[in-house]
Scaffold this active site. Structure first.
Site, PDB file in Angstrom:
ATOM      1  N   ASP A 272      74.907 -15.889  -4.935  1.00 57.81           N
ATOM      2  CA  ASP A 272      74.693 -16.453  -3.011  1.00 57.81           C
ATOM      3  C   ASP A 272      73.373 -15.565  -2.247  1.00 57.81           C
ATOM      4  O   ASP A 272      73.079 -14.980  -2.593  1.00 57.81           O
ATOM      5  CB  ASP A 272      75.642 -16.239  -2.613  1.00 57.81           C
ATOM      6  CG  ASP A 272      75.691 -17.322  -0.682  1.00 57.81           C
ATOM      7  OD1 ASP A 272      76.497 -18.893  -1.210  1.00 57.81           O
ATOM      8  OD2 ASP A 272      74.933 -17.961  -0.588  1.00 57.81           O
ATOM      9  N   LYS A 273      72.776 -16.977  -0.963  1.00 59.32           N
ATOM     10  CA  LYS A 273      71.085 -16.106  -0.986  1.00 59.32           C
ATOM     11  C   LYS A 273      72.295 -15.126   0.278  1.00 59.32           C
ATOM     12  O   LYS A 273      71.994 -14.284   0.748  1.00 59.32           O
ATOM     13  CB  LYS A 273      70.433 -16.988  -0.808  1.00 59.32           C
ATOM     14  CG  LYS A 273      69.045 -16.685   0.334  1.00 59.32           C
ATOM     15  CD  LYS A 273      68.092 -17.713   0.727  1.00 59.32           C
ATOM     16  CE  LYS A 273      67.402 -17.139   1.352  1.00 59.32           C
ATOM     17  NZ  LYS A 273      66.017 -18.090   1.741  1.00 59.32           N
TER      18      LYS A 273
END
Length: 719
Positions: A272-273
């Site tokens: 995930d960013k």
């Protein structure tokens, strides 16, 4: 209050869910016949019903809470294939290796030892002799030396870079053999050091090929040696810790500093960013000392836990991910509602949808690009990939708009950042073959190219799952359901139709697992018949749905129709391909299966009260390191501005905003211990659970809160 639950093998029968509590915002529910609008018409951010996410596993009411209000509220640790949790625990080098890239360089003895590791004994002794001749005999009589033949372009680049950093008086270039195939690196004194020159004064040894066959009079423009110490594995494996950056972006920054292309790195899945994540990464023939030297320069990224291994990582080579998620600003009628929702998630699980991240963040979702590819519309697919995106930074979108209007490939290539691998690959191929859009698409790395087709498979799967739950509920197996055979050797963790978790980028998070499932897994699925039902051989936990392919079965009931109905509306035939490009055709892929229901593993939860939104509620790996090894971490982060901390800003300003706070040591809030007495006390829920690599944590959170997990919706909750 806290709780813990280990995975139980059984699921309780559940009826089709009722609408959520009236306290929640209204939710648009898509019919199973809904098809996404044409690409040209889509400008609004993607919503869950657009991709078939419209049902819940239970009728229990949800509660309101803010997901990812701070990126440090979403912590992800990869679970390796051996079951170990991937954490950042040390910046130490492997035994026997010394740092070779400290500020100011090394002395000659250290440099030669590092060069021995980089290029081997023979080249090290040749360089030692060269330096001795320079020192003992003066500059005028020293001829260039040629290192061992080296076919590895990337490693030649490392050698060039090594000399630039450690031997300022020397120059290197690449020369080729008279056979036109072999190449090697030549080392010589810089011009002006009175090296022996030929009559043209250009400082080259003009002896030609001679008996050796090496044309060392002909410099060759190249980068990167195939020589590597025998006692070391050819890959360095390290743990990548990152904050508020996606995997491709983080590796792009590291690669740029090392002079490596993003494709040089191997990893099991993107992370995930907007999160704090730790995962394993491998890279070919790079010393750990080069990596550790980057830590003081990297912001929001740290590398550590180094080891040399024989093989690099590939997509899908992970068991799963361990999530530690904090839901802030929780609002509910009573704590009993929260407890019931948590117990329901443990007992009933959640519908194993592909989350919004699977479909990308662009104005045109990945599955619509996939549909264009399946139809053989190459030019349309290229235009969709290169087009402007919702949520992307203005500068990059201006480049996209400029290219869309003028078709200026050169300007686009100069201004697209390195991490936009897909876009840059397309443009470079179009520059070489103008107008050949299929060639341009084939320039995309294969795993990224397959991402679009797999996204369309996921789009169909989500709609089929919604129809299955809507029509038959999840309390029982019905005739015609696809189930894993009881004699199947595959357990829960074996079903890996994808390898991504909650990544938010159009990068290589969508891998090729769907087409590379082992033959025995494809054959381990059957259609449940009346005899199976009468013997109660299967539960709903055994029910799967297909990701369409040439070797997958469709259900033997009405659910099969939704696949063909949606595909037909998109101009796609799931049984026949309109073109012969293997990578871009569902009928050329084996396909796969995915469980309809998934439950969190080793589930734990805590209720926490807090008053200060700026205080993190969960310790990250770097926080733990700053306590156990404070001197090491403080020295690493002594410049302050490069500190990799968890003090991120809230969603009120922007989902991508973050602030840097000096100092590495962080304090985790204890319940009711922070803030003045007149500050409002708020409620948070800390969740910790593990999911197999094919499942999305956001879909588990959606089941808890009975509301959308889209970025746009979460912004409204945080405001």
């Amino acid at each position: 209050m806290r709780g813990r639950h280990l995975l139980s093998p059984l699921l309780s029968p559940l009826a089709y869910p009722k609408p959520p509590s009236s306290r929640l915002a209204p939710r648009r529910v898509a019919s199973h016949r809904t098809v996404a609008p044409p690409p040209a018409a889509r400008r609004a951010p993607l919503s869950e019903p657009d991709v078939g996410i419209s049902r819940f596993a239970s009728a229990l009411p949800g509660f309101r809470g803010a997901l990812k209000k701070r990126y440090s509220d979403f912590v992800v640790h990869e679970v390796a294939l051996d079951g170990s949790l991937v954490r950042l625990t040390s910046f130490d080098l492997p035994d026997g290796e010394c740092v070779d890239a400290k500020e100011g360089g090394m002395d000659e003895a250290q440099a030669l030892e590092s060069f021995r590791l980089l290029c081997g004994d023979a080249d090290c002794e040749a360089l030692r002799g060269f330096l001795e001749r320079v020192s003992e005999g003066g500059d005028s009589d020293v001829s260039p030396i040629i290192l061992s033949a080296d076919a590895d372009k990337t490693h030649r680049s490392e050698v060039h870079d090594f000399f630039k950093r450690n031997f300022e008086a020397l120059l290197t270039d690449t020369v080729e053999h008279s056979d036109g195939i072999q190449r090697c690196i030549r080392v010589r004194l810089k011009p002006g050091r009175r090296e022996r020159r030929d009559v043209d004064g250009r400082g080259r040894n003009r002896k030609g090929t001679g008996s050796s066959g090496w044309r060392d009079d002909k410099p060759f423009d190249s980068r990167g040696s195939i020589i590597w110490p025998d006692h070391l594995g050819k890959f360095i494996r390290f743990h990548l810790y990152k904050e508020n950056k996606d995997t491709q972006e983080a590796l792009g920054k590291i690669g740029k500093m090392l002079g490596l292309q993003p494709r040089s790195f191997g990893f099991a899945g993107t992370k995930d960013k907007r999160a704090v994540t730790t995962q394993q990464v491998t890279v070919f023939k790079v010393q750990a000392s080069r990596l550790v030297a980057l830590n003081s320069k990297l912001i929001g990224i740290k590398v550590g836990d180094f080891s040399y291994v024989k093989e690099g990582l590939a997509l899908g080579q992970l068991m799963g991910n361990r999530f530690t998620i904090t839901l802030r600003s929780v609002v509910t009628e009573s704590e009993d509602v929260i407890k019931a929702a948590l117990d329901g998630l443990i007992t009933n699980g959640f519908i194993n949808y592909y989350g919004l991240q699977r479909f990308g963040s662009g104005s045109v979702p990945n599955h619509q690009v996939g549909a264009a590819l399946l139809r053989g519309e190459w030019r349309n697919a290229v235009q969709l990939i290169l087009g402007p995106r919702e949520g992307e930074c203005d500068n990059i979108n201006r480049v996209r708009e400029h290219f869309k209007e003028y078709g200026d490939i050169g300007t686009a290539l100069r201004n697209f950042p390195r991490y936009l691998i897909t876009e840059r690959a397309i443009l470079q191929r179009l520059k070489k073959y103008p107008g050949n859009y299929l060639q341009a698409l084939m320039a995309i790395p294969r795993t990224l190219r397959l991402m679009y087709v797999h996204s369309y498979q996921s789009y169909l799967w989500n709609h089929a799952a919604s129809m299955r739950v809507q029509k038959y509920g999840i309390s029982r197996v019905v005739e015609g359901d696809l189930v894993y055979k009881k004699e199947s050797p595959f357990e829960q963790g074996a079903l890996k139709a994808t390898s991504e978790d909650d990544g938010q980028t159009m990068s290589s998070e969508m891998n090729a697992c769907c087409e590379t499932l082992p033959e025995e897994m494809i054959q381990s699925v059957k259609i449940a018949d009346s005899e199976d039902l009468s013997k109660s051989l299967y539960t709903f936990e055994d029910v799967v749905l297909p990701l369409p392919g040439s070797e997958t079965l469709f259900p033997g009931n009405e659910v099969a129709g939704i696949y063909h109905e949606i595909a037909m509306k998109d101009g796609i035939n799931l049984r026949e391909s309109v073109h012969g490009v293997e990578d871009l055709s569902i009928t050329r892929m084996k396909g796969g299966y995915r469980r309809v229901i998934q439950r969190p593993i080793d589930f734990e939860w805590d209720l926490i009260t807090y008053t200060d939104e700026k205080i993190p509620l969960v310790e990250t790996d770097l926080d733990v390191l700053s306590k156990t090894k404070p001197l090491e971490v403080n020295e690493l982060l002594s410049d302050g501005i490069s500190s990799c901390t968890s003090h991120d800003s809230g969603l009120e300003a922007s989902l991508d905003a973050s602030e840097s706070i000096n100092g590495a040591s962080l304090v985790v809030a204890e319940a009711k211990s922070i803030g003045s007495s007149d500050m409002l006390e708020k409620l948070a829920i800390k969740l910790a659970f593990t999911l197999p690599a094919s499942s999305y944590a956001t879909m588990a959170i959606r089941e808890l809160m009975k509301t959308s997990t889209s970025v746009a919706h979460q912004k409204t909750l945080n405001i």
